[in-house]
Design a protein around this motif. Structure first.
Motif, PDB file in Angstrom:
ATOM      1  N   PHE A  43     -25.140  -7.536   4.522  1.00 61.78           N
ATOM      2  CA  PHE A  43     -25.716  -7.096   5.785  1.00 61.78           C
ATOM      3  C   PHE A  43     -26.095  -5.631   5.653  1.00 61.78           C
ATOM      4  N   GLY A  44     -27.310  -5.283   6.138  1.00 65.52           N
ATOM      5  CA  GLY A  44     -27.673  -3.892   6.298  1.00 65.52           C
ATOM      6  C   GLY A  44     -28.316  -3.242   5.103  1.00 65.52           C
TER       7      GLY A  44
ATOM      8  N   GLY B 213     -21.218   3.426  -0.280  1.00 69.19           N
ATOM      9  CA  GLY B 213     -22.250   4.083  -1.068  1.00 69.19           C
ATOM     10  C   GLY B 213     -23.558   3.327  -1.105  1.00 69.19           C
ATOM     11  N   ASN B 214     -23.518   2.015  -0.871  1.00 70.56           N
ATOM     12  CA  ASN B 214     -24.736   1.209  -0.815  1.00 70.56           C
ATOM     13  C   ASN B 214     -25.184   0.934   0.624  1.00 70.56           C
ATOM     14  N   ASN B 215     -24.492   1.505   1.590  1.00 74.56           N
ATOM     15  CA  ASN B 215     -24.865   1.399   3.008  1.00 74.56           C
ATOM     16  C   ASN B 215     -25.048  -0.059   3.459  1.00 74.56           C
ATOM     17  N   ARG B 216     -24.052  -0.876   3.154  1.00 68.15           N
ATOM     18  CA  ARG B 216     -24.128  -2.286   3.500  1.00 68.15           C
ATOM     19  C   ARG B 216     -22.724  -2.879   3.632  1.00 68.15           C
ATOM     20  N   ILE B 217     -22.670  -4.064   4.237  1.00 64.21           N
ATOM     21  CA  ILE B 217     -21.470  -4.881   4.211  1.00 64.21           C
ATOM     22  C   ILE B 217     -21.716  -5.978   3.188  1.00 64.21           C
ATOM     23  N   HIS B 218     -20.923  -5.988   2.161  1.00 63.17           N
ATOM     24  CA  HIS B 218     -21.101  -6.911   1.042  1.00 63.17           C
ATOM     25  C   HIS B 218     -20.049  -8.017   1.172  1.00 63.17           C
TER      26      HIS B 218
END
Length: 362
Positions: A124-125, A107-112
């Motif tokens: 990332f991202g 949902g946050n469009n990232r790798i956490h």
């Protein structure tokens, strides 16, 4: 004088040479001293060397895991939000050598990235279609073969991106290359994905991509060149209906979650189907929309049984061992198991990562 030397040789040297002859000759057959089978000593055929049969150990034999005594709930990491250590619809999980947890924060469009205590490490991202940007990433995997390489399933953009964890510069492994962007083009660039969902790394660094929209999985070598494709749409043994994930064990066996058919399928190292189990239901060994799968250090399989709000554990041959999480999980999706037997389960309904501890018999 010569006669004296000849006598010396006969008395000293020749007996030494004779004593060194081995094995002992009996008739036409050699027999090692001390290994003869008792019998008729006048019959040379009964003096046969006894050789024990060699023990043949198969190279793919998997050692049994110890008995599981229980699985305890430890706590939760994160919570809903867009800040550090927070998630919106977390999905796939991966672990690195330092014990950091990589979360596909869809949902946050990232790798956490967080540690086991939930402390923020890095991310990332962001949302987008350019290289290094994501649209609803669903899974991550780390290849440890040469250096740590992070692979991300960029599902909304129907592609796979990767980066070396040293320089953290992303490249496109396959998929559609946006106009004006340059990528590391390879022979696999012509393969088109449709909403890929899962990814796995093989024992020799191969990359396996679950191409969900096309109901198949694709194997690539460590350089990103395609090796094989398996699957099509349907309910038959060689078909899939919305597959979601796979994992590869140290022997090269491939386990694929066939979510729409509510089962797990096992392939050998040559991608030949050898076994499948499951079926729709809530009994042990059955599934409702299973999502992702992971291995522990004993090669037991952990399957996030999303529709049944639980995780099930199986032997490599599909025998159910136990289940857990039904009283704490709401919508389990991603799963990862650490070397110290902690199980991390992403719960996309509560936007956190549930942590469990598996207790084995000593």
């Amino acid at each position: 004088m010569y006669a004296r030397w000849y006598s010396f040789l006969c008395l000293i040297v020749f007996p030494i040479i004779a004593s060194c002859v081995s094995p002992r000759e009996v008739g036409n057959q050699s027999v090692a001293d001390g290994n003869a089978i008792p019998g008729d000593q006048s019959n040379p055929s009964q003096l046969i060397r006894k050789i024990p049969s060699p023990q043949i150990v198969p190279s793919t034999r998997i050692p049994p895991s110890p008995q599981i005594l229980g699985v305890n709930y430890v706590g939760a990491i994160g919570g809903p939000g867009q800040g550090a250590g927070q998630f919106i619809q977390p999905l796939g999980l991966a672990l690195d050598r330092l014990g950091h947890l990589y979360v596909a924060d869809s949902g946050n469009n990232r790798i956490h990235v967080v540690d086991f205590d939930g402390n923020f490490i890095t991310e990332f991202g962001s949302r987008g279609w350019r290289i290094g940007e994501f649209d609803q990433p669903t899974a991550a995997a780390i290849n440890f073969q040469r250096t740590e390489i992070l692979y991300v399933i960029d599902s909304g953009n129907s592609r796979v991106q990767y980066c070396n964890l040293v320089d953290r510069i992303f490249h496109l492994m396959l998929g559609d290359y946006p106009e004006g962007d340059s990528g590391n083009l390879s022979t696999s660039a012509h393969i088109e994905l449709d909403l890929p969902y899962g990814i796995g790394i093989g024992r020799n660094g191969e990359i396996y991509v679950v191409d969900t929209g096309n109901n198949r999985f694709i194997q690539f070598d460590s350089e990103g060149r395609p090796i094989l494709i398996r699957g099509s749409f349907g309910g038959e043994s060689e078909q899939f209906r919305d597959p979601t994930d796979l994992v590869v064990d140290p022997y090269g066996n491939i386990y694929v979650v066939d979510s729409g058919n509510h089962r797990v399928k096992k392939y050998d190292f040559s991608a030949n189907l050898v076994q499948m189990w499951g079926g729709e239901g809530s009994a042990r060994g059955q599934f409702r929309d299973p999502s992702q799968i992971a291995l522990d250090r004993w090669n037991s399989l952990y399957v996030a049984d999303r529709g049944n709000r639980r995780v099930q554990i199986f032997t490599p041959n599909g025998e159910p061992l136990t289940e857990f999480g039904s009283d704490t999980l709401v919508e389990p999706v991603g799963i990862a198991v650490s070397r110290d037997d902690h199980v991390f389960v992403s719960d996309s309904a509560t936007n956190d990562i549930k942590v469990f501890q598996v207790i084995f018999r000593p």
